[in-house]
Design a protein around this motif. Structure first.
Motif, short mmCIF file in Angstrom:
data_model
loop_
_atom_site.label_atom_id
_atom_site.label_comp_id
_atom_site.label_asym_id
_atom_site.label_seq_id
_atom_site.Cartn_x
_atom_site.Cartn_y
_atom_site.Cartn_z
N PRO A 1 1.67 16.93 -3.98
CA PRO A 1 1.12 18.45 -4.64
C PRO A 1 0.30 18.17 -5.80
CG PRO A 1 3.52 18.41 -4.37
CD PRO A 1 3.15 17.22 -4.03
N ASP A 2 0.36 17.05 -6.76
CA ASP A 2 -0.37 16.93 -7.77
C ASP A 2 -1.75 16.52 -7.26
OD1 ASP A 2 1.71 17.44 -9.61
OD2 ASP A 2 2.12 15.32 -9.93
N THR A 3 -1.63 15.60 -6.32
CA THR A 3 -2.93 15.38 -5.76
C THR A 3 -3.78 16.40 -4.97
OG1 THR A 3 -2.03 13.08 -5.36
CG2 THR A 3 -4.31 13.30 -4.33
N MET A 4 -3.18 17.18 -4.51
CA MET A 4 -3.57 18.71 -3.84
C MET A 4 -4.34 19.26 -4.94
SD MET A 4 -0.61 19.66 -1.54
CE MET A 4 -1.05 21.43 -0.88
N GLY B 1 0.85 -1.35 -0.02
CA GLY B 1 0.10 -0.07 -0.08
C GLY B 1 0.74 1.20 0.12
N TYR B 2 0.36 2.39 0.71
CA TYR B 2 1.39 3.49 0.80
C TYR B 2 2.48 3.22 1.53
CZ TYR B 2 -1.82 5.97 -2.05
OH TYR B 2 -2.66 6.53 -3.11
N LEU C 1 -4.53 9.18 1.21
CA LEU C 1 -3.63 8.42 1.21
C LEU C 1 -3.87 7.21 2.31
CD1 LEU C 1 -0.25 9.97 0.75
CD2 LEU C 1 -1.58 9.16 -0.92
N LEU C 2 -3.89 7.52 3.55
CA LEU C 2 -4.17 6.77 4.80
C LEU C 2 -5.65 6.21 5.02
CD1 LEU C 2 -1.52 7.88 7.27
CD2 LEU C 2 -1.54 5.99 5.73
N THR C 3 -6.35 6.71 4.03
CA THR C 3 -7.87 6.23 4.19
C THR C 3 -8.03 5.16 3.52
OG1 THR C 3 -8.79 8.70 3.76
CG2 THR C 3 -9.95 6.86 2.96
N ALA C 4 -7.19 4.93 2.62
CA ALA C 4 -7.22 3.49 2.11
C ALA C 4 -6.49 2.33 2.88
CB ALA C 4 -6.41 3.59 0.52
N GLN C 5 -5.74 2.44 3.92
CA GLN C 5 -4.96 1.68 4.61
C GLN C 5 -6.01 1.49 6.20
OE1 GLN C 5 -1.20 1.91 2.32
NE2 GLN C 5 -0.77 1.78 4.48
N PRO C 6 -6.62 0.57 6.11
CA PRO C 6 -7.41 0.37 7.41
C PRO C 6 -6.51 0.44 8.70
CG PRO C 6 -8.05 -1.33 5.89
CD PRO C 6 -6.87 -0.46 5.23
N THR C 7 -5.42 0.02 8.64
CA THR C 7 -4.37 0.09 9.57
C THR C 7 -3.97 1.42 9.98
OG1 THR C 7 -2.31 -0.16 8.39
CG2 THR C 7 -3.19 -2.07 9.50
#
Ligand code: NAD
Length: 261
Positions: A199-202, A187-188, A217-223
């Motif tokens: 910056p691009d995602t912003m 994952g990330y 980013l961390l939304t995708a990672q349940p941990t």
């Protein structure tokens, strides 16, 4: 030391995940070929540091992973220097974030070249030697994006899904030769690649830096934690052991539960 007197090529190992993998292999006793871009003095310091710290040989290849002939020459040079290439890690990768209708076609092609086609060229070059010696380990750094998509990453997601298919195909072709072929799908992971796409995602989503980190980013990672480069390197080392001889054609997730959702 499970990799004593083996030789490993790790593409894209001047930074991030690749550097951690190359260092972990050297710790296990492998001679390593490091590769990638960056400041020449910093790369030389890293190369010499690996030799000194782990008592192995480390050489640097400047091969550009978007250029097939350079990739094949890197493998030929390593075989000449060390007599064999036992482990190949296809790790070099780049990212570009944009909606499909605005995605520059030349960027799309470059991402496919570096993140997918390079693995084909490198595999084609190492396979004859691995088959002849009846031992080899081919590992590619794929991504959670080899299993699921995210918007604005069409080239990257396509390339990583392609790595999954290439891995399975090569595993079947090499199954009776003592050569395993797998990919690791993090994952990330907190590396320069992730930092640079913030910056691009912003811009693409109209978010602040904190929102991108926590809500994208961390939304995708349940941990709710980044994967570390050392965790990826530890799995790569395990795949090189005899205990992993029957793991082949696998796409191993290391994503804090992302693709379980
Ligand atoms: P990074 O930017 O820190 O490192 C990328 C490496 O690739 C560098 O050494 C760079 O010089 C090299 N590279 C780039 N273009 C090259 C080219 N044309 N020729 C040779 N080398 C080239 O990135 P990272 O995060 O360590 O990524 C490594 C791999 O892991 C990539 O394939 C990436 O897609 C994958 N990955 C990363 C993450 C993450 O969150 N960081 C998650 C999943 C997968």
């Amino acid at each position: 030391m499970s990799l004593k007197s083996r030789t490993a090529i790790v593409t894209g190992s001047t930074s991030g995940i690749g550097l951690a993998v190359a260092r972990a292999f050297a710790r296990e006793g492998a001679n390593v070929v490091i590769n990638g871009f960056g400041d020449a003095a910093a790369i030389e310091a890293e190369r010499a540091g690996i030799e000194k710290e782990f008592g192995v040989k480390a050489v640097y290849s400047s091969a550009d992973m978007s250029k097939g002939p350079e990739i094949r020459a890197m493998v030929a040079d390593a075989e000449k220097t060390f007599g064999a290439v036992d482990v190949l890690v296809n790790n070099a990768g780049i990212q570009h974030v944009a909606p499909i209708e605005e995605f520059p076609p030349e960027k799309w092609e470059l991402i496919i070249a570096i993140n997918l086609m390079a693995a084909f060229h490198a595999m084609a070059a190492v396979i004859p030697g691995m088959k002849a010696r009846k031992w080899g380990r081919i590992i590619s750094t794929a991504s959670a994006h080899s299993k699921v998509a995210s918007p604005f990453k069409s080239a990257y997601v396509s390339a990583k899904h392609g790595i999954d298919g290439l891995t399975k195909t090569a595993a079947l072709e090499l199954a009776t030769f003592g050569v395993t072929v797998n990919c690791i799908s993090p994952g990330y992971v907190w590396t320069p690649l992730v930092e640079k796409q913030i910056p691009d995602t912003m811009a693409a989503r109209g978010l602040t830096r904190e929102q991108v980190i926590n809500d994208v980013l961390l939304t995708a990672q349940p941990t709710k934690q980044f994967v570390t480069v050392d965790e990826v390197a530890a799995l790569a080392c395990f795949l090189c052991t005899d205990a992993a001889a029957q793991i082949t054609g696998a796409n191993l997730s290391m994503d804090g539960g992302w693709t379980a959702a």
